[in-house]
Every structure is written in C-alpha cells, then in structure tokens.
Scaffold this active site. Sequence first.
Site, PDB file in Angstrom:
ATOM      1  N   HIS A  27     -21.070 -30.218 -91.182  1.00  0.00           N
ATOM      2  CA  HIS A  27     -21.119 -31.396 -90.669  1.00  0.00           C
ATOM      3  C   HIS A  27     -22.843 -31.685 -89.885  1.00  0.00           C
ATOM      4  O   HIS A  27     -23.108 -32.548 -89.623  1.00  0.00           O
ATOM      5  CB  HIS A  27     -20.336 -31.537 -89.488  1.00  0.00           C
ATOM      6  CG  HIS A  27     -20.484 -30.452 -88.380  1.00  0.00           C
ATOM      7  ND1 HIS A  27     -19.994 -29.129 -88.482  1.00  0.00           N
ATOM      8  CD2 HIS A  27     -21.174 -30.365 -87.422  1.00  0.00           C
ATOM      9  CE1 HIS A  27     -20.064 -28.528 -87.304  1.00  0.00           C
ATOM     10  NE2 HIS A  27     -20.894 -29.258 -86.680  1.00  0.00           N
ATOM     11  N   THR A  28     -23.397 -30.589 -90.152  1.00  0.00           N
ATOM     12  CA  THR A  28     -24.760 -30.655 -89.563  1.00  0.00           C
ATOM     13  C   THR A  28     -25.948 -30.603 -90.907  1.00  0.00           C
ATOM     14  O   THR A  28     -26.833 -30.772 -90.521  1.00  0.00           O
ATOM     15  CB  THR A  28     -25.195 -29.328 -88.993  1.00  0.00           C
ATOM     16  OG1 THR A  28     -24.970 -28.051 -89.952  1.00  0.00           O
ATOM     17  CG2 THR A  28     -24.308 -28.737 -87.798  1.00  0.00           C
ATOM     18  N   GLN A  29     -25.254 -30.913 -91.979  1.00  0.00           N
ATOM     19  CA  GLN A  29     -26.255 -30.970 -93.223  1.00  0.00           C
ATOM     20  C   GLN A  29     -26.253 -32.146 -93.828  1.00  0.00           C
ATOM     21  O   GLN A  29     -26.781 -32.277 -94.869  1.00  0.00           O
ATOM     22  CB  GLN A  29     -25.559 -29.973 -94.157  1.00  0.00           C
ATOM     23  CG  GLN A  29     -25.681 -28.661 -93.567  1.00  0.00           C
ATOM     24  CD  GLN A  29     -25.393 -27.449 -94.460  1.00  0.00           C
ATOM     25  OE1 GLN A  29     -24.795 -27.485 -95.528  1.00  0.00           O
ATOM     26  NE2 GLN A  29     -25.456 -26.260 -93.863  1.00  0.00           N
ATOM     27  N   PHE A 130     -28.510 -23.034 -89.174  1.00  0.00           N
ATOM     28  CA  PHE A 130     -27.862 -23.892 -90.275  1.00  0.00           C
ATOM     29  C   PHE A 130     -27.446 -25.047 -89.440  1.00  0.00           C
ATOM     30  O   PHE A 130     -26.313 -25.614 -89.659  1.00  0.00           O
ATOM     31  CB  PHE A 130     -26.697 -23.321 -91.196  1.00  0.00           C
ATOM     32  CG  PHE A 130     -27.296 -22.160 -92.018  1.00  0.00           C
ATOM     33  CD1 PHE A 130     -27.379 -21.024 -91.643  1.00  0.00           C
ATOM     34  CD2 PHE A 130     -27.515 -22.590 -93.198  1.00  0.00           C
ATOM     35  CE1 PHE A 130     -28.125 -20.182 -92.473  1.00  0.00           C
ATOM     36  CE2 PHE A 130     -27.932 -21.336 -94.012  1.00  0.00           C
ATOM     37  CZ  PHE A 130     -28.444 -20.194 -93.728  1.00  0.00           C
TER      38      PHE A 130
END
Lengths: 250, 281
Positions: A27-29, A130
């Site tokens: 979800h952070t990408q 990440f």
Amino acid sequence: MTGKQPYVGQGLEAPHAFTLMPGPTKHTQYPYVTGTSVLGIKYKDGVLIAADTAASYGSTVRYKSVERLKACGKHCLIGASGEISDFQQILQYVDKLILNDYMWDDGNNLSPKDIHNYLTRIMYNKRNNFDPLWNTLVLGGVKNGEKYLGVVTMIGVQYVDNHVASGFGNHLARPIFRDEWHENLTLEEGIQLLEKALTVLFYRDRSAINKVQVANITEAGINISEPYALKTNWDYNAFKNPTVGAEGSW
Amino acid sequence: MFRNQYDTDVTTWSPAGRLHQVEYAMEAVKQGSAAIGLRSKTHVVLATVNKASSELLSHQKKLFKIDNHIGIAMAGLTADGRVLSRYMRSECINHNFVYESPLPVGRLVVQVADKAQVCTQRSWKRPYGVGLLVAGTDETGPHLYQNCPSGNYFEYQAFAIGSRSQAAKTYLERKYETFMGCTKDELIRHALYAVKESLQEEELTSSNCGLALVGIDEKFEILDPKKLQAYIDSMEDATKEEAAPTEEQPPHVAAGALLTRESSGGVEVPADGDGPSPMET
C-alpha cells in the site's frame, strides 16, 4: 524493533482472520492524488520556483486549485510533485522543525541547506523501510546573500543546481533552461523563462493545467503569486496535421 | 565544610532551601586544577593548568576537541568530563549528519546543562563533578560558556574555574574590557598571563599548562608544546602592562557575578562563592 518482520504488512497489530496471508507491503508503493512538475531557477536576486495548481487522481485532473508551493520559515520555499498527502505530511515535519528552531531564539536560524539535508534524511530513511514519501521536492531559498536551489527525490537522492525540475519538467523544461539560463537573469526574464517552460508543459503534459503559481525568494523574503493563467497559442503549424509524419496515429 | 543532616541525598532539600550534594559537586570543581577561558570578536582561547601530582606522572588531559568549531576545558573530575565530552561529540556529529551544518554552540551548552540537571533530580544518580568551559563559534560569532554540575550555564566574556582560579579571575577582571579588540596572539598572551597568575610561584612552561584556540573560520586546535613554548617565550618580550594599575578597580565581588552576561535554567544553587555560605573555609 521487536517482532517486526520485514515485508509483512505494516500497521497490523496481530494476524487478523482476514489477513492470514501476509505478504510484501504494497500500500505504500503507489500514489493516489498527484501533482506534476515543479520548476526552479536561480536568478540575479534570488530563486524562482513555479508549479501549476493541479492534482490528478490517476488520469483525471481532479483538483484544480492545489497550492503545491509552500513557504517554510523566512528563508525557504518547498515545492512538491507527487502524492499530495505525503507533501502535507512533509510540511508538518518542516513546520515542527522551523518552530523548534524559532523557539531557541538565539540568533541562529536554519538555512535552506539545513532543511534540504533534513528532508533528505527523512526521504532516504523511509525509502529504506519500503515506505517512501512519494514526492520529488524542489527546495529554494536565500540566506546571508547565498542562493540555494536543490532537489530531493522519493528515494532520497539529493542534489543542487542553478536550475532544477521534477517529473516531466526534467524532460521538457530543463533543455530550455540549459539553452536560455544565465547567472544574471532579472526577475522579469526569470519569470518569462519559467512561463515559457510551463506553457510547454501545459501543451505536452496531460496532468498539467493552465493555472500556475510562481514564487520568488529573495533575501528580503518570500512571495508566492496568486494563481494565474498562461497565454496559450493553438495556431502553431506543428499542431495542424499532427499525424503528417506518422499516418494512423492521432 | 562540615557535614549536614540533609546532605546524604541529592534529592533532599535542606531547610535553608539548598541541595548540598549539588554544592559539594561544585566544590569538586573548585578543587580541580584551573581552567581559563576568554574571547575576542574573532577568537576564543582556553587555557589549563596541568598539575601532575608527581614528576613521574604525566598530567591529565583537560582540553578536548568536540567538533571543528567547539572545544572544552574542564576542571574537577576529569572522568566525568570525558563522559560529557563523549556526549557532546555525539550530539555534534548527529546534528552534522542530519543537517550537514555545525551544531550552534549555545544549543549544545543547553543540552549539556539539561543533562546535568537530570542528575540533580534523581535519587539514584549523582551530579557530574566537573565544570566545563565551552568555547565555540556559530553564526553569531565566537562564544564562551560555563557548564556547572548544578545544571546552570552562563555565557562569559572571560572566566576561570578550579583551584586558584581567583588569581586568574582578578587578572581577567582588570583586562577584560580590551579583549574584544584583541588579535589572536594578544588573546593567547592574556590567557597565558592568567594561567601564570594561577601558578603563582611556579615558572610557566609548556609542560605545566595547556592552550587551545578556536575562531571564526579557524578550526578548534590544541596547541602543541612547541608552539605553546614559543608563545610563552614571547610573553617576556611583550610590554608588561601589569605595571600600570587601572584606577577603576571594581569592589571585590565574586568574579562570577561581575562577568556573567546571562544566566538561566537549572537548580537555584548559589554558584562559585555567591550567596549565604557561612561555612566557607
């Protein structure tokens, strides 16, 4: 960090019934609401930074009055492209930093360089986890007569230069700057140069709109213009018969 | 000083509103060999008296470089001083890592003072038994500070701590008005004269004193014995201004009160000779 396994979904306290298959954090990408290019140039009396006021939601230009340029302290301005919510988070960090510095009240002040490095540390650290802040930041300022203009990317790359850009600006605006920038641009010449580049970006970048802000940072202070429209011309010959060299395209 | 009922714990107040343990810690500073500091518009000089208890012994290191723009001289428990200097170096290097610029000396001094204050308010700790003279430069120029075991810090034009520091302070009090305009060499000579006062009968040589210097655009440097000896030798050549006494001798007040510019924070404990101390020896 106790019990924290890498690549397992962050933010979950204990395995929940519906997440029995932990995998890499995704979800952070990817970003959601994004701003496009930011441009910056040094000129005779200081630094000029410009950006349009659009924030896109994927391919839709969803928000058209977003201020992507913000003053931070007396000497520094930050412009951001990329995820707008991450930019807002960065502004919180910088606000706290400036406040603490102000409260010392000891004659020492943070310089643009200090803020630049501080942001680089944050961006790089988050990248290592990440969980990046999905932004490219353009930072400019003037302190004690010294003009400063730099960039930090979402992976923590940092550099300074006489003219910078983020995103599409790197491909469309930098070549114009390389040809036409020189040390002693006046304020009018600098704004002209930026407007030229912004216009090209409006023609060619689908996330750009025709509403822009230009910020001027000098020793005296920071001035961000109200948003205004660029003059465009759709009568160019190159725009007529656009497919003349590539039959079948549109 | 004789024992008090209320001096076992640092966290016990005496009825007179004093923390005796903190005062005893400051006494440890007064027993250490002297450290002197003075500053001009461009430089700050630190000088120390290096007393070895026997000829076979090499003297203790009392001058420490904290960063390129900050250095300290200590008096008292030098072991405590080393711990504090490790902390200060760590803070400086951390600041440099995040901001790529030097930590302003005033801010470091406050951090050290706050660290020292903690030890005056925990029953399982004891105050640091060392006084520091912190010399450094920042955006606003060169500065000299003193850090006390009490958690107080003060900024000075010139100051001396440790045993027989009063003699050095008297010299500094006479001369401090000229310091701002001094050149680097003049300032160093003043520092050496002040050390000489603390040594009293002994001859000043490069083996019984130490000197360090920091300036705007000049890194903190501890002078090596050869350079130091050269300055000492040049003292004899320079005109002896001590022969001409100044008429306006200030009344004998504790030097700390005369020379302080600012004071703040920390425990309200009378520093260095001020205040009601009927038991002073």
